[in-house]
Structure formats: C-alpha cells, structure tokens
Design a protein around this motif. Structure first.
Motif, mmCIF file in Angstrom:
data_model
loop_
_atom_site.group_PDB
_atom_site.id
_atom_site.type_symbol
_atom_site.label_atom_id
_atom_site.label_comp_id
_atom_site.label_asym_id
_atom_site.label_seq_id
_atom_site.Cartn_x
_atom_site.Cartn_y
_atom_site.Cartn_z
ATOM 1 N N ARG A 3 3.080 -71.713 11.015
ATOM 2 C CA ARG A 3 2.022 -72.526 10.413
ATOM 3 C C ARG A 3 2.658 -73.704 9.702
ATOM 4 N N VAL A 4 2.177 -74.888 9.996
ATOM 5 C CA VAL A 4 2.646 -76.106 9.331
ATOM 6 C C VAL A 4 1.770 -76.305 8.100
ATOM 7 N N VAL A 5 2.405 -76.293 6.931
ATOM 8 C CA VAL A 5 1.635 -76.381 5.688
ATOM 9 C C VAL A 5 1.661 -77.774 5.079
ATOM 10 N N LYS A 6 2.560 -78.635 5.554
ATOM 11 C CA LYS A 6 2.638 -79.965 4.969
ATOM 12 C C LYS A 6 2.980 -80.964 6.064
#
Length: 68
Positions: A3-6
């Motif tokens: 998951r890419v959070v930023k």
C-alpha cells in the motif's frame, strides 16, 4: 499486500515498484530453498542395530562388561 501511503504514483511507477518487490521476494524464497539440508542424527541409523562381533581371548568375558 502493498500500500502506498504517501505520494502520487503513476501507473508505470506503481508497476515498477511492484516488480521490484516481487523480484526481491522471489530471490529471498529462492535463497531459502538453497540452504543446506540438516544433518541427520545417526542415533536411529540401521547400522547401529548391528552389534560388534564377539572378541576371543583370555579373560575377555570379564572385560566385556566395561566395553574393553
């Protein structure tokens, strides 16, 4: 799961990231499969069930109790 959070990734960047992570996981799994097999204990080896031959000589019946 990844998951890419930023940040804001393009589809190409996300594909590159997934490819790198997948390649790293595959390399780690391959390295784990190449480990040396465990050394098997000789305790239960069938050759240990065969006893030593009887030794012949004077007074050996007495020393046989002490493994001599």
């Amino acid at each position: 799961m990844l998951r890419v959070v930023k940040g804001d990734l393009t589809p190409e960047e996300l594909a590159a990231l997934v490819a790198v992570v997948a390649a790293r996981n595959a390399a780690a799994a391959h390295a784990a499969a190449r480990t040396e097999p465990k050394v098997r204990s000789q305790w239960g080896h069938p050759a240990r069930m065969a006893r030593a031959p009887h030794r012949v000589g004077p007074d050996l019946w007495r020393r046989s109790a002490f493994g001599g």
